[in-house]
Scaffold this motif. Structure first.
Motif, PDB file in Angstrom:
ATOM      1  N   ASP A 117     -28.406 -21.391 -36.675  1.00 36.40           N
ATOM      2  CA  ASP A 117     -27.765 -21.344 -35.351  1.00 36.40           C
ATOM      3  C   ASP A 117     -26.406 -22.039 -35.312  1.00 36.40           C
ATOM      4  O   ASP A 117     -25.698 -21.975 -34.313  1.00 36.40           O
ATOM      5  CB  ASP A 117     -28.697 -21.971 -34.305  1.00 36.40           C
ATOM      6  N   ALA A 118     -26.031 -22.702 -36.417  1.00 40.01           N
ATOM      7  CA  ALA A 118     -24.802 -23.510 -36.395  1.00 40.01           C
ATOM      8  C   ALA A 118     -23.549 -22.649 -36.281  1.00 40.01           C
ATOM      9  O   ALA A 118     -22.623 -22.974 -35.534  1.00 40.01           O
ATOM     10  CB  ALA A 118     -24.734 -24.382 -37.633  1.00 40.01           C
ATOM     11  N   ALA A 119     -23.539 -21.542 -37.047  1.00 40.32           N
ATOM     12  CA  ALA A 119     -22.314 -20.728 -37.109  1.00 40.32           C
ATOM     13  C   ALA A 119     -21.937 -20.169 -35.746  1.00 40.32           C
ATOM     14  O   ALA A 119     -20.752 -20.021 -35.440  1.00 40.32           O
ATOM     15  CB  ALA A 119     -22.507 -19.595 -38.114  1.00 40.32           C
ATOM     16  N   SER A 120     -22.911 -19.881 -34.919  1.00 41.40           N
ATOM     17  CA  SER A 120     -22.601 -19.248 -33.628  1.00 41.40           C
ATOM     18  C   SER A 120     -22.286 -20.277 -32.538  1.00 41.40           C
ATOM     19  O   SER A 120     -21.879 -19.908 -31.436  1.00 41.40           O
ATOM     20  CB  SER A 120     -23.774 -18.379 -33.178  1.00 41.40           C
ATOM     21  N   PHE A 121     -22.440 -21.552 -32.843  1.00 43.65           N
ATOM     22  CA  PHE A 121     -22.219 -22.547 -31.786  1.00 43.65           C
ATOM     23  C   PHE A 121     -20.729 -22.678 -31.455  1.00 43.65           C
ATOM     24  O   PHE A 121     -19.893 -22.842 -32.336  1.00 43.65           O
ATOM     25  CB  PHE A 121     -22.779 -23.920 -32.189  1.00 43.65           C
ATOM     26  N   ARG A 122     -20.444 -22.630 -30.190  1.00 41.22           N
ATOM     27  CA  ARG A 122     -19.064 -22.837 -29.719  1.00 41.22           C
ATOM     28  C   ARG A 122     -19.093 -23.887 -28.604  1.00 41.22           C
ATOM     29  O   ARG A 122     -19.825 -23.727 -27.626  1.00 41.22           O
ATOM     30  CB  ARG A 122     -18.467 -21.544 -29.142  1.00 41.22           C
ATOM     31  N   ALA A 123     -18.283 -24.893 -28.789  1.00 39.34           N
ATOM     32  CA  ALA A 123     -18.155 -25.895 -27.719  1.00 39.34           C
ATOM     33  C   ALA A 123     -17.197 -25.366 -26.653  1.00 39.34           C
ATOM     34  O   ALA A 123     -16.542 -24.346 -26.856  1.00 39.34           O
ATOM     35  CB  ALA A 123     -17.632 -27.202 -28.299  1.00 39.34           C
ATOM     36  N   THR A 124     -17.094 -26.049 -25.553  1.00 36.40           N
ATOM     37  CA  THR A 124     -16.188 -25.605 -24.478  1.00 36.40           C
ATOM     38  C   THR A 124     -14.736 -26.030 -24.743  1.00 36.40           C
ATOM     39  O   THR A 124     -13.833 -25.669 -23.998  1.00 36.40           O
ATOM     40  CB  THR A 124     -16.636 -26.188 -23.129  1.00 36.40           C
ATOM     41  N   GLY A 125     -14.542 -26.803 -25.771  1.00 40.40           N
ATOM     42  CA  GLY A 125     -13.196 -27.245 -26.151  1.00 40.40           C
ATOM     43  C   GLY A 125     -13.269 -27.735 -27.589  1.00 40.40           C
ATOM     44  O   GLY A 125     -14.311 -27.584 -28.241  1.00 40.40           O
ATOM     45  N   THR A 178     -17.801 -35.457 -32.008  1.00 35.68           N
ATOM     46  CA  THR A 178     -17.792 -35.423 -30.542  1.00 35.68           C
ATOM     47  C   THR A 178     -17.629 -33.983 -30.073  1.00 35.68           C
ATOM     48  O   THR A 178     -16.678 -33.301 -30.470  1.00 35.68           O
ATOM     49  CB  THR A 178     -16.646 -36.311 -30.006  1.00 35.68           C
ATOM     50  N   VAL A 179     -18.584 -33.557 -29.263  1.00 36.04           N
ATOM     51  CA  VAL A 179     -18.604 -32.159 -28.820  1.00 36.04           C
ATOM     52  C   VAL A 179     -18.124 -32.072 -27.370  1.00 36.04           C
ATOM     53  O   VAL A 179     -18.706 -32.688 -26.479  1.00 36.04           O
ATOM     54  CB  VAL A 179     -20.034 -31.586 -28.946  1.00 36.04           C
ATOM     55  N   HIS A 180     -17.067 -31.328 -27.164  1.00 34.38           N
ATOM     56  CA  HIS A 180     -16.470 -31.107 -25.841  1.00 34.38           C
ATOM     57  C   HIS A 180     -17.446 -30.281 -25.005  1.00 34.38           C
ATOM     58  O   HIS A 180     -17.949 -29.253 -25.439  1.00 34.38           O
ATOM     59  CB  HIS A 180     -15.154 -30.352 -26.079  1.00 34.38           C
ATOM     60  N   ARG A 181     -17.697 -30.713 -23.762  1.00 35.64           N
ATOM     61  CA  ARG A 181     -18.690 -30.013 -22.939  1.00 35.64           C
ATOM     62  C   ARG A 181     -18.146 -29.607 -21.568  1.00 35.64           C
ATOM     63  O   ARG A 181     -18.890 -29.275 -20.674  1.00 35.64           O
ATOM     64  CB  ARG A 181     -19.933 -30.882 -22.770  1.00 35.64           C
ATOM     65  N   ALA A 215     -18.048 -35.188 -22.885  1.00 33.90           N
ATOM     66  CA  ALA A 215     -18.354 -34.981 -24.303  1.00 33.90           C
ATOM     67  C   ALA A 215     -19.610 -35.754 -24.672  1.00 33.90           C
ATOM     68  O   ALA A 215     -19.923 -36.779 -24.063  1.00 33.90           O
ATOM     69  CB  ALA A 215     -17.180 -35.462 -25.152  1.00 33.90           C
ATOM     70  N   ASP A 216     -20.307 -35.248 -25.667  1.00 33.96           N
ATOM     71  CA  ASP A 216     -21.425 -35.999 -26.251  1.00 33.96           C
ATOM     72  C   ASP A 216     -21.163 -36.154 -27.726  1.00 33.96           C
ATOM     73  O   ASP A 216     -20.510 -35.308 -28.349  1.00 33.96           O
ATOM     74  CB  ASP A 216     -22.749 -35.283 -25.997  1.00 33.96           C
ATOM     75  N   THR A 217     -21.674 -37.243 -28.276  1.00 37.16           N
ATOM     76  CA  THR A 217     -21.336 -37.577 -29.655  1.00 37.16           C
ATOM     77  C   THR A 217     -22.575 -37.548 -30.543  1.00 37.16           C
ATOM     78  O   THR A 217     -23.620 -38.076 -30.166  1.00 37.16           O
ATOM     79  CB  THR A 217     -20.675 -38.971 -29.693  1.00 37.16           C
ATOM     80  N   ILE A 218     -22.401 -36.929 -31.689  1.00 33.17           N
ATOM     81  CA  ILE A 218     -23.474 -36.924 -32.689  1.00 33.17           C
ATOM     82  C   ILE A 218     -23.151 -38.062 -33.659  1.00 33.17           C
ATOM     83  O   ILE A 218     -22.054 -38.113 -34.225  1.00 33.17           O
ATOM     84  CB  ILE A 218     -23.505 -35.569 -33.432  1.00 33.17           C
ATOM     85  N   ALA A 219     -24.096 -38.987 -33.817  1.00 25.18           N
ATOM     86  CA  ALA A 219     -23.865 -40.147 -34.693  1.00 25.18           C
ATOM     87  C   ALA A 219     -25.196 -40.608 -35.260  1.00 25.18           C
ATOM     88  O   ALA A 219     -26.253 -40.298 -34.703  1.00 25.18           O
ATOM     89  CB  ALA A 219     -23.219 -41.281 -33.896  1.00 25.18           C
ATOM     90  N   LYS A 220     -25.119 -41.347 -36.369  1.00 22.84           N
ATOM     91  CA  LYS A 220     -26.367 -41.857 -36.959  1.00 22.84           C
ATOM     92  C   LYS A 220     -26.954 -42.963 -36.096  1.00 22.84           C
ATOM     93  O   LYS A 220     -28.144 -42.998 -35.833  1.00 22.84           O
ATOM     94  CB  LYS A 220     -26.090 -42.399 -38.365  1.00 22.84           C
ATOM     95  N   GLY A 221     -26.109 -43.861 -35.670  1.00 21.90           N
ATOM     96  CA  GLY A 221     -26.583 -44.978 -34.858  1.00 21.90           C
ATOM     97  C   GLY A 221     -26.691 -44.553 -33.405  1.00 21.90           C
ATOM     98  O   GLY A 221     -25.721 -44.632 -32.659  1.00 21.90           O
TER      99      GLY A 221
END
Lengths: 605, 152
Positions: free
Chosen positions: A63-71, A131-134, A226-232
């Motif tokens: 599903d990763a290839a089709s993901f598009r953020a809003t920015g 960081t994913v623009h939402r 935005a939401d952030t993907i992080a390990k911590g």
């Protein structure tokens, strides 16, 4: 003017205002766009790490290839709490991660850093965030106060555009650089809020070679969610269980011990950003309170290293800060040339708690001296005098927040250890003053101070002093606080369990901790009196849930200079990266006491 | 209670306030003028010329209308209408600005919550009676009735 005209004018105004309010509300709102799946998020971090370590990157999930953020998606490389490289990509997460991997790996300033080639899991290794623009919305500039509230802390970043060029600052960067809660400064630091929007616009404008004036003339300023993907991951959802509370309390104690100096004093304020102490005037009541908690965690959990730490801290007070106040038997604690009741009371409390875990003649002597001093400071009506004038050798009849409650609690704990009836008599008179006439005026049912020490003392007293008014007072205070305790979804942040009166100010964690301590005590009193405690119990557990969620376990490790050093700390709020010693003390004390209660409840059943 | 047939209304219509009403209007205007002056020069912690100037001019206008009404001056009605209209205008703009600000913040942060509602309610309590309700009532009393036969 005729009456009909006036009626029409007022009606028209009301309607126009209503319509305008709906329009402004819709204009300000951001409906958050999608986030990638957890698998895609994990892939992104793994791919960035693989590129860093020169390994073949894993294949992205379907599903990763089709993901598009809003920015644009923004990838940042962090090392020792600082952003060392960033890549502003496109709406495609996969393309952005791949492009960022190539860009970072070819940047010698980045690859030359010591953390670049350290293996995954090493706390000093370079870490990435994605960081994913939402979604985006406007910023209402030019209106003082309102413009400072224009960016929702931890949820939103800022975008400045001039002549087709964009500059971005993400929520993680705003947090890392301490921009949140700096917009509107008040004399009380705990009441500061918002972001300094002018400074941010100026800074972003410079990033793209412009000036703030250019932005005002022909540019735009927008906020982006935005939401952030992080390990911590911070905050972390943790269930309130006995095991989780014990672990958190012990890690809190380890945090304090890790930052205790050889002489017994503590790091007063630990900066996660710097990985060490932030210079600030040392605070004796907080030193003593922290010592009380260390002795307590040993008594309730069994932690000899904490007891040893408490002994070192008491020794530091004895060596450097104990003075004679009045008679030779009367000992007080002095700091910066002042003798205030809070320092002496909390030092006595720490000493009593330490002695409850085992005898020590030197500490017993210290406790005797401090309780003699406290007894000598009582007024006829039961209230305490809170200062002692060393130069003229006489008490000063002034009162400060917390000190009377602390004194009552210290005397009661001391009585439990030494059995000295004089301490109980003074505590009895003081408690009656604090919970009876001391808080009885028109409006006293609708307004309260910070009464945590009073209610902790009341519970301590409840097996020795008949005092129904104390339970009544603390029960009312708890009920009042239940009304201002946030439930799920009442603020933009996961702040269920915190206390506040509106979502504009990010909730502080210390009031949650200290009030939870007090409500645990109130719960104890209410149970003993045979009252229904269902609501109190839920209130306590909501508060503990808030504390467990926001403690650094491990916290936002990419923002820390020393993630191992920060482990177990608890900052002042969700937008702070600093830990004062009493933040941990109050939270961890509440945690270990509730864990102890849950254990007693379990074993009784 | 039913009005008896043929009994004329004693209540004066649009703009022809009785001496008692004029005195009430005068007292209200003078009290409002004093309150405004106190709020601007006594209660506000800082000086800011737009607020200081508008607040003081409004207080002077209300004060003049108040004195006029109490003395039964012939120009009192005109000044009273002007004072009511200006005060109402300021009040309406202020309430609208507050409402729009709250809408904006609610859009940004989600539910404004109990605290926000409490603050808005408190501000509304402070602003609405003095800057909207009272001037609107004054204009209502002083305005001409829509009945063309009413005295002018």
């Amino acid at each position: 003017m005729t009456r009909r005209l006036l009626a029409r004018l007022l009606g028209g105004w009301a309607l126009a205002t209503l319509v305008a309010c709906v329009a402004v509300w819709s204009w300000s709102r951001i409906d958050p766009g999608p986030m990638p799946s957890h698998a895609t998020g994990r892939w992104a971090l793994a791919a960035l790490d693989a590129a860093r370590l020169g390994r073949e990157p894993p294949a992205p999930p379907a599903d990763a290839a089709s993901f598009r953020a809003t920015g644009p998606v923004v990838v940042i490389a962090w090392w020792r709490g600082r952003a060392i490289a960033r890549h502003v990509g496109t709406e495609s997460l996969v393309d952005t991660v791949e492009a960022a991997s190539r860009a970072f790996a070819s940047d010698e300033d980045v690859t030359g850093l010591a953390g670049w080639s350290l293996p995954e899991g090493d706390p000093q290794a370079v870490a990435h965030t994605v960081t994913v623009h939402r979604g985006e919305g406007p910023v209402w500039l030019g209106v003082p106060f309102v413009e400072s509230l224009g960016v929702v802390p931890r949820k939103e970043g800022l975008r400045v555009t001039v002549d087709g060029r964009d500059a971005w600052i993400t929520p993680e960067e705003l947090l890392a650089q301490g921009f949140y809660d700096r917009g509107v400064e008040t004399p009380l630091p705990d009441l500061s809020f918002g972001v300094p929007i002018d400074r941010l616009v100026d800074r972003l404008a410079r990033e793209i070679g412009s000036e703030a004036a250019d932005v005002r003339e022909r540019g735009t300023v927008r906020r982006f969610r935005a939401d952030t993907i992080a390990k911590g991951t911070w905050p972390r959802k943790v269930e309130v269980t006995e095991a989780a509370l014990r672990e958190a309390a012990v890690e809190g104690a380890r945090f304090l011990l890790r930052h205790q100096r050889v002489d017994g004093s503590y790091t007063y304020i630990y900066s996660g950003r710097a990985g060490g102490p932030r210079p600030d005037a040392y605070n004796m009541p907080r030193h003593a309170g922290t010592t009380y908690f260390l002795a307590q965690v040993d008594r309730l959990h069994g932690m000899p290293e904490a007891r040893a730490g408490a002994r070192r801290a008491l020794g530091w007070i004895l060596r450097h800060h104990v003075r004679r106040c009045g008679s030779p038997e009367s000992w007080c604690v002095e700091m910066h040339g002042h003798v205030e009741m809070g320092s002496s009371a909390l030092a006595a409390l720490a000493a009593a708690e330490y002695l409850a875990g085992g005898d020590d003649p030197e500490i017993r002597r210290m406790l005797d001296g401090l309780t003699a001093f406290m007894r000598s400071m009582q007024r006829e009506d039961g209230e305490m005098m809170h200062e002692y004038d060393l130069r003229n050798d006489r008490p000063v009849d002034v009162q400060y927040l917390y000190y009377s409650g602390e004194t009552a609690f210290a005397l009661l704990r001391a009585h439990a250890v030494t059995g000295d009836e004089r301490d109980l008599a003074v505590a009895r008179k003081l408690m009656r003053h604090l919970t009876g006439a001391g808080w009885d005026f028109l409006g006293s049912r609708y307004y309260y101070g910070e009464e945590h020490w009073t209610c902790i003392a009341a519970a301590e007293a409840s097996d020795r002093i008949e005092m129904p008014e104390a339970l009544d007072f603390c029960g009312r205070w708890a009920a009042f606080n239940r009304e201002v305790q946030y439930r799920e979804g009442e603020t933009p942040w996961p702040a269920s369990g915190a206390y506040g009166v509106g979502p504009l100010v990010v909730p502080r964690l210390t009031p949650v901790a200290s009030r939870t301590e007090a409500f645990i005590s109130t719960h104890e009193m209410a149970r003993r009196a045979g009252h229904d405690t269902t609501e109190l119990r839920a209130q306590v557990e909501r508060g503990l849930g808030m504390l467990l969620r926001w403690r650094w376990d491990p916290g936002p490790t990419h923002l820390f200079a020393d993630p191992e050093g920060a482990h177990g700390g608890l900052p002042g709020s969700p937008v702070e990266l600093e830990v004062r010693n009493d933040y941990v003390q109050h939270a961890a004390s509440a945690m270990i006491r509730w864990a102890d209660f849950l254990e007693r409840e379990r074993t009784r059943d | 209670m039913r009005r008896r047939e043929g009994t004329a209304r004693k209540v004066p219509r649009g703009g022809a306030a009785t001496p008692e009403r004029r005195r009430v209007l005068g007292a209200v205007d003078l009290a409002l003028a004093a309150l405004l002056l106190f709020m601007v020069w006594g209660a506000l912690p800082a000086r800011w010329w737009p607020v200081d100037t508008i607040g003081t001019l409004l207080a002077l206008l209300l004060g003049a209308a108040g004195v006029g009404f109490v003395q039964g001056a012939p120009w009192a009605r005109r000044v009273g209408i002007a004072a009511g209209a200006v005060t109402l205008g300021v009040g309406l703009v202020l309430v609208t600005a507050l409402a729009l600000t709250v809408s904006h913040v609610a859009g940004l942060y989600g539910p404004v919550g109990q605290g926000g509602a409490l603050i808005l309610f408190t501000v509304a309590l402070l602003v609405l009676p003095y800057l909207v309700a009272l001037p609107a009532a004054q204009l209502w009393v002083l305005a001409r009735s829509d009945d063309p036969k009413a005295p002018r």
